[in-house]
Design an enzyme around this catalytic site. Structure first.
Site, PDB file in Angstrom:
ATOM      1  N   LEU A   1       5.788  56.154  17.710  1.00  0.00           N
ATOM      2  CA  LEU A   1       5.806  57.468  18.366  1.00  0.00           C
ATOM      3  C   LEU A   1       5.462  58.534  17.328  1.00  0.00           C
ATOM      4  CD1 LEU A   1       9.149  57.022  20.349  1.00  0.00           C
ATOM      5  CD2 LEU A   1       6.826  56.422  21.069  1.00  0.00           C
ATOM      6  N   ALA A   2       4.292  59.134  17.479  1.00  0.00           N
ATOM      7  CA  ALA A   2       3.817  60.041  16.425  1.00  0.00           C
ATOM      8  C   ALA A   2       3.099  61.260  16.993  1.00  0.00           C
ATOM      9  CB  ALA A   2       2.884  59.280  15.482  1.00  0.00           C
TER      10      ALA A   2
ATOM     11  N   ARG B   1      10.847  71.546  12.987  1.00  0.00           N
ATOM     12  CA  ARG B   1      11.849  71.848  11.968  1.00  0.00           C
ATOM     13  C   ARG B   1      11.297  71.812  10.539  1.00  0.00           C
ATOM     14  NH1 ARG B   1      15.916  67.652  14.774  1.00  0.00           N
ATOM     15  NH2 ARG B   1      13.911  66.961  15.600  1.00  0.00           N
TER      16      ARG B   1
ATOM     17  N   THR C   1      10.236  61.418  24.035  1.00  0.00           N
ATOM     18  CA  THR C   1       9.999  60.053  23.552  1.00  0.00           C
ATOM     19  C   THR C   1       9.853  59.045  24.705  1.00  0.00           C
ATOM     20  OG1 THR C   1      12.401  59.971  23.202  1.00  0.00           O
ATOM     21  CG2 THR C   1      11.044  60.279  21.254  1.00  0.00           C
TER      22      THR C   1
ATOM     23  N   ASP D   1       8.393  59.051  12.047  1.00  0.00           N
ATOM     24  CA  ASP D   1       8.972  59.882  10.982  1.00  0.00           C
ATOM     25  C   ASP D   1      10.100  59.181  10.228  1.00  0.00           C
ATOM     26  OD1 ASP D   1      10.961  59.960  12.924  1.00  0.00           O
ATOM     27  OD2 ASP D   1      11.352  62.111  12.713  1.00  0.00           O
TER      28      ASP D   1
ATOM     29  N   GLU E   1      22.574  62.265  22.558  1.00  0.00           N
ATOM     30  CA  GLU E   1      21.911  63.121  21.574  1.00  0.00           C
ATOM     31  C   GLU E   1      22.910  64.086  20.945  1.00  0.00           C
ATOM     32  OE1 GLU E   1      18.690  62.806  20.345  1.00  0.00           O
ATOM     33  OE2 GLU E   1      19.104  60.952  21.403  1.00  0.00           O
TER      34      GLU E   1
ATOM     35  N   ASN F   1      21.627  56.341  16.193  1.00  0.00           N
ATOM     36  CA  ASN F   1      20.417  55.695  16.705  1.00  0.00           C
ATOM     37  C   ASN F   1      19.285  55.933  15.711  1.00  0.00           C
ATOM     38  OD1 ASN F   1      18.230  54.807  18.233  1.00  0.00           O
ATOM     39  ND2 ASN F   1      18.082  56.737  19.374  1.00  0.00           N
TER      40      ASN F   1
ATOM     41  N   ASN G   1     -18.505  58.168 -34.807  1.00  0.00           N
ATOM     42  CA  ASN G   1     -17.451  59.136 -35.113  1.00  0.00           C
ATOM     43  C   ASN G   1     -17.907  60.515 -34.644  1.00  0.00           C
ATOM     44  OD1 ASN G   1     -15.546  60.842 -36.270  1.00  0.00           O
ATOM     45  ND2 ASN G   1     -15.137  59.362 -37.893  1.00  0.00           N
TER      46      ASN G   1
ATOM     47  N   TYR H   1     -24.911  70.967 -19.150  1.00  0.00           N
ATOM     48  CA  TYR H   1     -25.209  71.754 -17.949  1.00  0.00           C
ATOM     49  C   TYR H   1     -25.985  73.001 -18.349  1.00  0.00           C
ATOM     50  CZ  TYR H   1     -24.116  74.173 -13.533  1.00  0.00           C
ATOM     51  OH  TYR H   1     -24.178  74.819 -12.329  1.00  0.00           O
TER      52      TYR H   1
HETATM   53  C1  UD1 Z   1      15.200  60.869  17.884  1.00  0.00           C
HETATM   54  C2  UD1 Z   1      16.179  60.240  18.890  1.00  0.00           C
HETATM   55  C3  UD1 Z   1      17.578  60.215  18.270  1.00  0.00           C
HETATM   56  C4  UD1 Z   1      17.561  59.478  16.943  1.00  0.00           C
HETATM   57  C5  UD1 Z   1      16.500  60.067  16.011  1.00  0.00           C
HETATM   58  C6  UD1 Z   1      16.334  59.176  14.786  1.00  0.00           C
HETATM   59  C7  UD1 Z   1      15.336  60.799  21.115  1.00  0.00           C
HETATM   60  C8  UD1 Z   1      15.504  61.684  22.306  1.00  0.00           C
HETATM   61  N1  UD1 Z   1      16.175  61.007  20.122  1.00  0.00           N
HETATM   62  O1  UD1 Z   1      15.583  62.213  17.670  1.00  0.00           O
HETATM   63  O2  UD1 Z   1      18.483  59.560  19.168  1.00  0.00           O
HETATM   64  O3  UD1 Z   1      18.838  59.516  16.344  1.00  0.00           O
HETATM   65  O4  UD1 Z   1      15.220  60.120  16.668  1.00  0.00           O
HETATM   66  O5  UD1 Z   1      15.468  59.741  13.852  1.00  0.00           O
HETATM   67  O6  UD1 Z   1      14.497  59.932  21.143  1.00  0.00           O
HETATM   68  N2  UD1 Z   1       7.532  62.014  19.715  1.00  0.00           N
HETATM   69  C9  UD1 Z   1       6.424  61.743  20.481  1.00  0.00           C
HETATM   70  N3  UD1 Z   1       6.282  62.376  21.682  1.00  0.00           N
HETATM   71  C10 UD1 Z   1       7.183  63.277  22.135  1.00  0.00           C
HETATM   72  C11 UD1 Z   1       8.328  63.542  21.336  1.00  0.00           C
HETATM   73  C12 UD1 Z   1       8.477  62.891  20.144  1.00  0.00           C
HETATM   74  O7  UD1 Z   1       5.568  60.941  20.105  1.00  0.00           O
HETATM   75  O8  UD1 Z   1       6.967  63.813  23.237  1.00  0.00           O
HETATM   76  C13 UD1 Z   1       7.677  61.328  18.417  1.00  0.00           C
HETATM   77  C14 UD1 Z   1       7.774  62.267  17.249  1.00  0.00           C
HETATM   78  O9  UD1 Z   1       6.489  62.529  16.700  1.00  0.00           O
HETATM   79  C15 UD1 Z   1       8.644  61.497  16.265  1.00  0.00           C
HETATM   80  C16 UD1 Z   1       9.501  60.600  17.156  1.00  0.00           C
HETATM   81  O10 UD1 Z   1       8.890  60.612  18.436  1.00  0.00           O
HETATM   82  O11 UD1 Z   1       7.901  60.701  15.380  1.00  0.00           O
HETATM   83  C17 UD1 Z   1      10.927  61.092  17.265  1.00  0.00           C
HETATM   84  O12 UD1 Z   1      10.916  62.451  17.689  1.00  0.00           O
HETATM   85  P1  UD1 Z   1      11.845  63.525  16.997  1.00  0.00           P
HETATM   86  O13 UD1 Z   1      11.529  64.842  17.592  1.00  0.00           O
HETATM   87  O14 UD1 Z   1      11.809  63.398  15.544  1.00  0.00           O
HETATM   88  O15 UD1 Z   1      13.266  63.059  17.567  1.00  0.00           O
HETATM   89  P2  UD1 Z   1      14.683  63.282  16.881  1.00  0.00           P
HETATM   90  O16 UD1 Z   1      15.185  64.609  17.282  1.00  0.00           O
HETATM   91  O17 UD1 Z   1      14.625  62.965  15.463  1.00  0.00           O
HETATM   92 MG    MG Z   2      13.112  62.641  14.076  1.00  0.00          MG
END
Ligand code: UD1
Ligand code: MG
Length: 490
Positions: free
Chosen positions: A11-12, A18, A82, A105, A157, A172, A380, A390
């Protein structure tokens, strides 16, 4: 061991608000690589059917990073959480049975931990298996609400915790194994969670648990592995861990590192036995170091290839250059890209080289610039030598043969060739080729004028005398009047 029924989903797509950055979060680097790069690399040895990266923010740049690592990308636009990211990936996952889901991440995750997670998931025939960690400070993370034993009731959460749930220190990691034909219907039942109307993947866990499906928690053996990077401080912490692991890897391979916590090593760096890295050294990119080398304090080597027994004295900067066995450079040498220093050659302080070859046993010890130069063996190069490569429009080569002696402060105006065994007199500006074994002198002839300096001094002294004596008299008058005044006061 290939896992042909498994798809990896990274998931990226998120922005990473932040981090307060114009760069998408997963493209930020820690431990010498972008975050998403680490995650995809950790999954590759699992031998999955496919690796799918969900991209959104700066999708093209993220895709450009992961596609060379044999990952496919799926665009999630807009990003509704997510859970939504998983729904977007559904079609691309095809007939995979299991998905290993990871956030882009959390880059410290190790392949071994993912293997163990998959094994636990398969062994229990679970619907979901969550990688968790027990940490001292769980703030910011989703918390694991356990049912009994290993089984999980829900993930809550951080923003939605009840006061009692705040006490839970099992978090988590956002790394899961899902059995996909169980996940899809559960995800369809998840309602948008927060004010942004995001679908949380974590809420699918509670749905599965409420249906009586097996949802397991597997605690990560090392809680550092699941550190997520939401803030700059998180990035620094993750980077610190990567660097420490890499230093330990080199020390295990027989490298001495003095004050290890000050030494920065990129992931692909290698070094041979009995090499010594002094404090505050940085070895970056694809740097490879031989055995019994010494890298002096404050030196930064990027994509450098060093043979055995090479000495880099303190405060050298080396980029994309080859240093053969027993070469010695520094202190304060600078190698810009594409140099080859052959066995036993030496360069000293304030010597800069670019696209140049220094032959076996040749030396350039002080204050020199060698650019686009090819220097033979046992030459040397005197202090202050400059290759003028140049002319403001183009670059030209300088060729210096074997056993050549270049006198100090010479300017070699390229293109120019100095034949084997030739001498160049100090202070020469060489514009024409010098034949082998010849002496080139290219400077103004010296003329000595006997007695000139002594005569000059006499003339100056005579001209200054009257002025000096009046000054002295005035000064004497001042002191005597001051003494008289002070006597009167007493
Ligand atoms: C998420 C988890 C949390 C966990 C934490 C661990 C959820 C709701 N929460 O929170 O329980 O403890 O990770 O690090 O999942 N992303 C997408 N599409 C989206 C949203 C996010 O691809 O629509 C990707 C982000 O790029 C990221 C990852 O999902 O790489 C996690 O998203 P992030 O916003 O970092 O979630 P956290 O608040 O850290
Ligand atoms: Mg995160």
């Amino acid at each position: 061991m290939p896992n042909r029924d498994v798809a990896i989903v990274v998931l990226a797509a998120g922005k990473g608000t932040r981090l307060k950055s114009s760069l998408a979060k997963v493209l930020h680097s820690a431990g010498g690589r972008p975050l998403v790069d680490h995650v995809v690399r950790a999954c590759a040895p699992l031998g999955p059917k496919k690796t799918v990266v969900i991209v959104g923010h700066q999708a093209e740049q993220v895709a450009a990073r992961v596609e060379p690592l044999e990952a496919e990308t799926v665009l999630q636009q807009p990003q509704h959480g997510t859970g939504h990211a998983m729904q977007v990936a559904k079609r691309t996952l095809g007939n995979a049975k299991i998905a290993v889901v990871l956030p882009g991440d959390a880059p410290l995750i190790r392949t071994e931990t993912l293997k163990a997670l998959m094994n636990a998931h398969r062994a229990a025939n679970a619907a979901a298996t969550i990688l968790t960690a027990v940490v001292a400070d769980p703030s910011g993370y989703g918390r694991i609400v356990r049912k009994s034993g290993n089984s999980v009731a829900a993930i809550v959460e951080d923003s939605q915790l009840s006061p009692e749930q705040r006490e839970i220190n099992e978090i988590n990691s956002s790394i899961y194994c899902f059995t996909l034909d169980k996940l899809w219907p559960a995800l369809a039942q998840v309602k948008p969670n927060n004010k942004h109307r995001e679908i949380y993947l974590t809420d699918a866990v509670a749905v599965l648990a409420s249906k009586g499906e097996t949802v397991l928690a597997q605690v990560s053996p090392d809680p550092r592995e699941v550190l997520g990077c939401n803030t700059r401080a998180d990035l620094a912490e993750v980077d610190r861990n990567f660097r420490e692991w890499k230093r330990n890897e080199l020390m295990d391979a027989g490298v001495t590192i003095l004050l290890p916590e000050t030494v920065l090593l990129d992931p692909d760096v290698t070094a041979g036995e009995d090499t010594i890295l002094e404090p505050c050294v940085q070895l970056l990119g694809g740097t490879r170091i031989g055995a019994r080398c010494r890298i002096g304090t404050g030196s930064v080597l990027t994509d450098a290839i060093l043979g055995d027994d090479v000495t880099v004295e303190p405060h050298c900067v080396v980029a994309k250059s080859r240093l053969d066995a027993e070469v010695r450079i520094g202190p304060f040498s600078r190698l810009r890209p594409d140099n080859h220093l052959k066995a036993g050659s030496r360069i000293g302080n304030f010597v800069e080289m670019k696209k140049s070859t220094l032959g076996e046993g040749s030396k350039a010890m002080h204050l020199t610039y060698l650019g686009d130069a090819k220097i033979g063996s046992k030459a040397n190069i005197g202090a202050g030598t400059i290759t003028c490569n140049y002319d403001g429009f183009h670059k030209y080569p300088t060729t210096i043969g074997n056993k050549v002696f270049i006198g100090s402060d010479s300017a070699l105006v390229a293109p120019v060739r100095i034949g084997d065994g030739a001498y160049v007199a100090a202070g020469s500006t060489v514009t024409d080729n010098v034949p082998p074994d010849a002496l080139a002198i290219a400077r103004g002839r010296q003329a000595n004028k006997p007695g000139w300096a002594a005569k000059k001094r006499r003339e100056l002294a005579a001209a200054e005398k009257p002025a000096k004596s009046t000054k002295r008299k005035r000064a004497a008058r001042k002191t005597s009047s001051r003494r008289a005044k002070s006597k009167r006061r007493r």
